[in-house]
Design an enzyme around this catalytic site. Structure first.
Site, PDB file in Angstrom:
ATOM      1  N   GLY A 194      10.657 -24.589   7.113  1.00  0.00           N
ATOM      2  CA  GLY A 194       9.679 -23.765   7.823  1.00  0.00           C
ATOM      3  C   GLY A 194       9.877 -22.266   7.680  1.00  0.00           C
TER       4      GLY A 194
ATOM      5  N   ASN B  98       8.598 -20.327   5.441  1.00  0.00           N
ATOM      6  CA  ASN B  98       7.296 -19.700   5.169  1.00  0.00           C
ATOM      7  C   ASN B  98       6.440 -19.635   6.430  1.00  0.00           C
ATOM      8  OD1 ASN B  98       6.735 -18.992   2.195  1.00  0.00           O
ATOM      9  ND2 ASN B  98       7.879 -20.914   2.079  1.00  0.00           N
TER      10      ASN B  98
ATOM     11  N   ARG C  24      -3.385 -42.006   2.816  1.00  0.00           N
ATOM     12  CA  ARG C  24      -3.478 -40.536   2.808  1.00  0.00           C
ATOM     13  C   ARG C  24      -4.728 -40.077   3.561  1.00  0.00           C
ATOM     14  NH1 ARG C  24       0.417 -38.806  -0.685  1.00  0.00           N
ATOM     15  NH2 ARG C  24       0.820 -40.026  -2.548  1.00  0.00           N
TER      16      ARG C  24
ATOM     17  N   MET D 254       4.749 -31.297   2.147  1.00  0.00           N
ATOM     18  CA  MET D 254       5.183 -32.103   1.008  1.00  0.00           C
ATOM     19  C   MET D 254       4.428 -33.435   0.925  1.00  0.00           C
ATOM     20  SD  MET D 254       7.122 -29.952  -0.308  1.00  0.00           S
ATOM     21  CE  MET D 254       7.899 -30.870  -1.628  1.00  0.00           C
ATOM     22  N   ARG D 255       3.147 -33.398   1.233  1.00  0.00           N
ATOM     23  CA  ARG D 255       2.294 -34.575   1.071  1.00  0.00           C
ATOM     24  C   ARG D 255       1.096 -34.166   0.218  1.00  0.00           C
ATOM     25  NH1 ARG D 255       5.047 -38.695   2.097  1.00  0.00           N
ATOM     26  NH2 ARG D 255       3.124 -39.875   2.077  1.00  0.00           N
TER      27      ARG D 255
ATOM     28  N   ASN E 271      -2.184 -22.960  -0.334  1.00  0.00           N
ATOM     29  CA  ASN E 271      -0.897 -23.604  -0.616  1.00  0.00           C
ATOM     30  C   ASN E 271       0.049 -22.579  -1.242  1.00  0.00           C
ATOM     31  OD1 ASN E 271       0.962 -25.828  -0.919  1.00  0.00           O
ATOM     32  ND2 ASN E 271       0.450 -25.873  -3.100  1.00  0.00           N
TER      33      ASN E 271
ATOM     34  N   HIS F   6       3.375 -22.412  -3.780  1.00  0.00           N
ATOM     35  CA  HIS F   6       4.072 -23.259  -4.748  1.00  0.00           C
ATOM     36  C   HIS F   6       5.116 -22.416  -5.485  1.00  0.00           C
ATOM     37  CE1 HIS F   6       4.577 -26.655  -7.464  1.00  0.00           C
ATOM     38  NE2 HIS F   6       4.591 -25.793  -8.456  1.00  0.00           N
TER      39      HIS F   6
ATOM     40  N   SER G  85       3.381 -18.860  -6.419  1.00  0.00           N
ATOM     41  CA  SER G  85       1.930 -18.671  -6.414  1.00  0.00           C
ATOM     42  C   SER G  85       1.371 -19.136  -5.081  1.00  0.00           C
ATOM     43  CB  SER G  85       1.272 -19.528  -7.510  1.00  0.00           C
ATOM     44  OG  SER G  85       1.863 -19.312  -8.773  1.00  0.00           O
TER      45      SER G  85
ATOM     46  N   VAL H   3      -3.767 -31.555  -7.690  1.00  0.00           N
ATOM     47  CA  VAL H   3      -2.516 -31.025  -7.121  1.00  0.00           C
ATOM     48  C   VAL H   3      -2.100 -29.716  -7.806  1.00  0.00           C
ATOM     49  CG1 VAL H   3      -0.050 -31.474  -6.782  1.00  0.00           C
ATOM     50  CG2 VAL H   3      -1.712 -33.310  -6.462  1.00  0.00           C
ATOM     51  N   ASP H   4      -1.752 -28.720  -6.989  1.00  0.00           N
ATOM     52  CA  ASP H   4      -1.270 -27.418  -7.459  1.00  0.00           C
ATOM     53  C   ASP H   4      -2.240 -26.765  -8.446  1.00  0.00           C
ATOM     54  OD1 ASP H   4       1.009 -27.609  -5.864  1.00  0.00           O
ATOM     55  OD2 ASP H   4       2.107 -28.700  -7.395  1.00  0.00           O
TER      56      ASP H   4
HETATM   57  C1  GRF Z   1       8.659 -23.576  -0.505  1.00  0.00           C
HETATM   58  O1  GRF Z   1       9.549 -23.244  -1.506  1.00  0.00           O
HETATM   59  C2  GRF Z   1       7.291 -23.861  -1.074  1.00  0.00           C
HETATM   60  O2  GRF Z   1       7.048 -23.217  -2.265  1.00  0.00           O
HETATM   61  C3  GRF Z   1       7.324 -25.352  -1.296  1.00  0.00           C
HETATM   62  O3  GRF Z   1       8.088 -25.844  -0.235  1.00  0.00           O
HETATM   63  C4  GRF Z   1       9.023 -24.865   0.193  1.00  0.00           C
HETATM   64  C5  GRF Z   1       8.963 -24.753   1.675  1.00  0.00           C
HETATM   65  O4  GRF Z   1      10.007 -24.001   2.213  1.00  0.00           O
HETATM   66  N1  GRF Z   1       5.975 -25.861  -1.378  1.00  0.00           N
HETATM   67  P1  GRF Z   1       9.997 -23.660   3.764  1.00  0.00           P
HETATM   68  O5  GRF Z   1       9.885 -24.959   4.527  1.00  0.00           O
HETATM   69  O6  GRF Z   1       8.853 -22.740   4.045  1.00  0.00           O
HETATM   70  O7  GRF Z   1      11.319 -22.975   4.049  1.00  0.00           O
END
Ligand code: GRF
Length: 185
Positions: A6, A8, A59, A84-85, A101, A103, A130, A138-139
């Site tokens: 968490g 981010n 899903r 992560m889903r 998102n 990535h 990004s 995806v992505d």
């Molecule tokens: C990040 O590196 C993001 O790019 C990826 O998952 C990670 C999440 O990290 N999709 P956090 O939970 O925000 O620390």
């Protein structure tokens, strides 16, 4: 929306509280009970809802529950901050151009799982992160902001991931502001 530590999510809350981002984080949704993001939400006083994918047969069912929670919270934008889903078109279409998102690669390179490991294996000298609008693939989807970081001699997964994450924390609030401006225009 977060699945892991968490960091981010916390960067977004911090940017809102500093008013460098004119927004408010009204809800965190997590899918993993006891994950770091959930603990951060409690510490930061942000409402947190657990929607455990293990309780859903598909899903689509998971995304239906997400949409219900997000609509109830009346959110304008949704950020997958380490979610992560894989999401379905159901969620993408419920928040057209409103789903972001983050990535850990310079897309379109190294989509999917373990982008940092993919970059190390490929031997690239430049990697990064990004923030992009989410599409069904995806992505994929239009890039909002990217940041590049060097891959240094002697880097391992931990050191490169940490360098990339520091940039994620910088660009994700920018991406939210850009997505909002894009909608306003
Ligand atoms: C990040 O590196 C993001 O790019 C990826 O998952 C990670 C999440 O990290 N999709 P956090 O939970 O925000 O620390």
């Amino acid at each position: 929306m977060a699945s892991g530590t968490g960091s981010n999510f916390e960067a977004l809350v911090a940017a809102c509280r500093r008013r460098t981002l004119q927004a408010e984080v009204v809800l965190l949704v997590v899918n993993n009970p006891g994950c770091g993001a959930q603990e951060r939400a409690a510490r930061l006083g942000v409402p947190c809802q657990l929607i455990n994918h293990r309780d859903h047969p598909s899903r689509e069912s998971l995304d239906g529950a997400l949409i219900a929670a997000l609509q109830q919270a009346r959110v304008d934008l949704v950020v997958m901050a380490g979610w992560m889903r894989i999401v379905t078109p159901l969620l993408v279409e419920a928040y057209p151009d409103r789903l972001i998102n983050i990535h850990p690669s310079l897309l379109p390179s190294f989509r999917g799982l373990d982008a940092v490991g993919q970059a190390l294996a490929a031997g690239v000298q430049l990697s990064g992160c990004s923030a992009h609008l989410v599409r069904a693939e995806v992505d994929a989807g239009p890039v909002l902001v990217q940041a590049a970081v060097p891959v240094l001699a002697g880097d391992d997964h931990t050191s490169l991931a940490a360098r990339i994450q520091r940039q994620e924390h910088r660009i994700l609030p920018l991406a939210v502001a850009l997505a909002a401006a894009r909608l306003a225009s």
